[in-house]
Design an enzyme around this catalytic site. Sequence first.
Site, PDB file in Angstrom:
ATOM      1  N   GLY A 478       0.834  -1.193   0.000  1.00  0.00           N
ATOM      2  CA  GLY A 478       0.000   0.000   0.000  1.00  0.00           C
ATOM      3  C   GLY A 478       0.870   1.244   0.000  1.00  0.00           C
ATOM      4  CB  ALA A 519      15.586  -2.109   3.739  1.00  0.00           C
ATOM      5  CG  ASN A 643       6.110   9.055  -6.387  1.00  0.00           C
ATOM      6  OD1 ASN A 643       5.603  10.023  -5.817  1.00  0.00           O
ATOM      7  ND2 ASN A 643       5.495   8.390  -7.340  1.00  0.00           N
ATOM      8  CD  GLN A 650       5.500   4.365   3.023  1.00  0.00           C
ATOM      9  OE1 GLN A 650       4.422   4.059   3.503  1.00  0.00           O
ATOM     10  NE2 GLN A 650       6.550   3.607   3.121  1.00  0.00           N
ATOM     11  N   GLY A 716       9.601   4.255   5.386  1.00  0.00           N
ATOM     12  CA  GLY A 716       8.417   3.540   5.854  1.00  0.00           C
ATOM     13  C   GLY A 716       8.149   3.677   7.339  1.00  0.00           C
ATOM     14  CD  GLU A 717       9.952  -0.056   9.790  1.00  0.00           C
ATOM     15  OE1 GLU A 717       9.780  -0.782  10.761  1.00  0.00           O
ATOM     16  OE2 GLU A 717      10.797  -0.299   8.911  1.00  0.00           O
TER      17      GLU A 717
HETATM   18 MO1  MOS Z   1       8.522  -3.578   9.305  1.00  0.00          MO
HETATM   19  S1  MOS Z   1       8.042  -3.670  11.253  1.00  0.00           S
HETATM   20  O1  MOS Z   1      10.142  -3.613   9.177  1.00  0.00           O
HETATM   21  O2  MOS Z   1       7.533  -4.453   8.322  1.00  0.00           O
END
Ligand code: MOS
Length: 755
Positions: A478, A519, A643, A650, A716-717
């Site tokens: 997603g 990653a 992008n 994100q 992402g995090e």
């Molecule tokens: Mo994540 S918690 O590295 O999918």
Amino acid sequence: MSDIALARSRVHVRHGSNIGQPLTRRDGVLKVTGAAKYAADHNPPGMLYAVLAVSGIARGRVAFLDVAAAKAHPRVVEVITPANRPALAQDPDEKSNPFTFRLDLLQNDEVRYANQAIAVVIAETLEAATEGATLLAPRYEVEPARVGLDAATSFVPPAVGVGNPAEVHRGDVEAGLAASTRKIAATYETPPQYHNPMEPHAIVAAWDGDTLSIDTPSQGLALAQGRLAGLFGIPPENIHIRSPFLGGGFGCKGLISGPQVLGAIAARAVGKPVKLVLRREQMYGPVGHRAPTRQTLRLGVDDSGKLMALDHRTKTMSSTFDDFFEPASDASHTLYASAAIATSHEGIRADIGTPLAMRAPGEATGSVALESAMDEMAHACGMDPLAFRLKNYAEVEPISGKPFSSKALRECYRQGAERFGWARRALAPRQMRDPDGLLVGWGVGTATFPALMFAGNAKAVLRHDGSGVMETGAHDMGQGAWTALAQIAADALGLDLERLEFRSGTSDLPDAGIAGGSAHTATAGMAIHNAGADAVARLADLATNDERSPLFGAGNAGVIARGGRLFRRDDESRSESYSDILGRAGLAQIEGHGTSAADPAAQSNYAMHAHGAVFAEVKVDPDLGQMRVTRLLGAFAAGRIINPRMVQSQLQGGMIWGVSFALHEQAVIDARSGRTMNANLAEYHIPVNADVPSLEAILVEERDPHVNALGIKGVGEIGITGTAGAVANAVWHATGIRPRKFPITLDRLIESRGA
Ligand code: MOS
């Protein structure tokens, strides 16, 4: 997927390069029109429905299951229990390596946590399977559940997170504290949290002899394939996993879970395709979660406010049968310079499913405590909390002593503060009110996340008709991976995006590693980049060695690829199309292969992280303690942005999870039964739109030449990491009450006020 129209944004289009353009999602239209088929949308002919019966106790054994009653149901086909579960080639409790986690696959009658699978009921309809599971009416031999961080004697875990040492120190913390003129010690608690992706784990499995085809969401196709191959004793290439769309994951789909394997076991047992979908409450146990933590921070500073000592201790828990320990203290390794730093972890074992990686494991939990403690210390020194952070900002990574591969954190602080208007913040708490009399508080938190990269593979094809194909078994959770990776692929092949077919999302394609650790873009992206470069190099060899080509003699390095043509670097008027080059060589296509891996030399010379600074405004009702985040602004430096639209999305998503961490999310475990009392989305609170009115992520320009050739870091995090602390610090600034237990609920604010 080649038929997806590529929607282009009208803004910021950079001609000549696909990378950097804010394209909208390639799969967006499919998703919003319902055309995207998720795992559970598959209904192969003859398919049966499997439903898990799960344990209502947290510890003990299953003494009796009324299998006869379930089987007597006219539409129930089969009931699988430990008594008749088909044999597996591997014991699900075997620990072949530290990253193979033990699974509950009906290997015996033992119950190790609530919601553990104790039987699978297979029927012609979902309703019949559900009813059959109810008819099993289990009886248990119950043992008292061990619940909470004080349930057992603690020990030093062999490792935390994914193979990190539990205890690390540099310098002498006790001596540093003794020499400090000002000290604080504070303890913070974070609750158990559950992933709760919109799509629960689901599988549609079909066997054909010794070949298994499955539709199931996966953040790591090759890992899942390997695990299934081991369990069923068949070659990995006999297993075909399709996972084109994931309805979110947050880590819980990184490794294949027990319930997914049970779906494949069920299909094998009945010799028909079987669908198994977890109900929401069944997600609270067998698919990983974030364990609770209790973290104690001790900080000491000298007269000038410079850190002399930083001690970060975490107590957390794992299951009784496997090892995963939330590496919360590790957050103190990477941000602030201190003459002495010590980080440590202790663990206990409780009757819960094994915790696993969830949304910035370690960084999220650890940074909320560290950022709260930094804020407390700043105010103890009478310093602005941003100035205090800048004073203690690390010039080199504190624990490793390595220089950072790029240093954009100061710029994140600067741009974020300016845009937020931080200079207007009152130093003391409870000084700011809005026109309605609500207390207003502003807080800051530093965001950090390692720039990781794993091993990945990709295959590229350039065709005679001028089109190209890029194949890699990547995962779109997603987050927009398909879109961003296709942009990298088009540039790598020197093609317009419209001429590129991007194939992804199945295990039959080259292994793209795991969509985890933030990653994926770096890992899959670098494999794609290298595969494209390989194909273009082969094409250039053909042209530059052929006297008939206008590129003859240019040499491989003397050409560039763009828009389906090769150009002489020193004379762009001389060029040739891919079609002409392949046609003259009599080739229908040419292939290239690429791999990716972190560069060990760069890794040993540099500390690699993405950074950010998050600023939060909260308003608190002075009488009721009701809190609202009214503004949230983050400035992030995360390398090259493939992008910007996806990246902003994100980062904003991560920030929303930070609000969730600070104010909403917690699983409440019943101390008597060991069961989660709010195992549903009605009572397990997450932010909704009304909880996040204004949200902005600024992308701070960063060129990091060391992380990888494209300069890509993950996004992402990181968003969650600075945000939870920023919100907590804003709550303090509004109220003068220092939050120490998360989430910060209004009862906790009011209780502290009374105390
Ligand atoms: Mo994540 S918690 O590295 O999918």
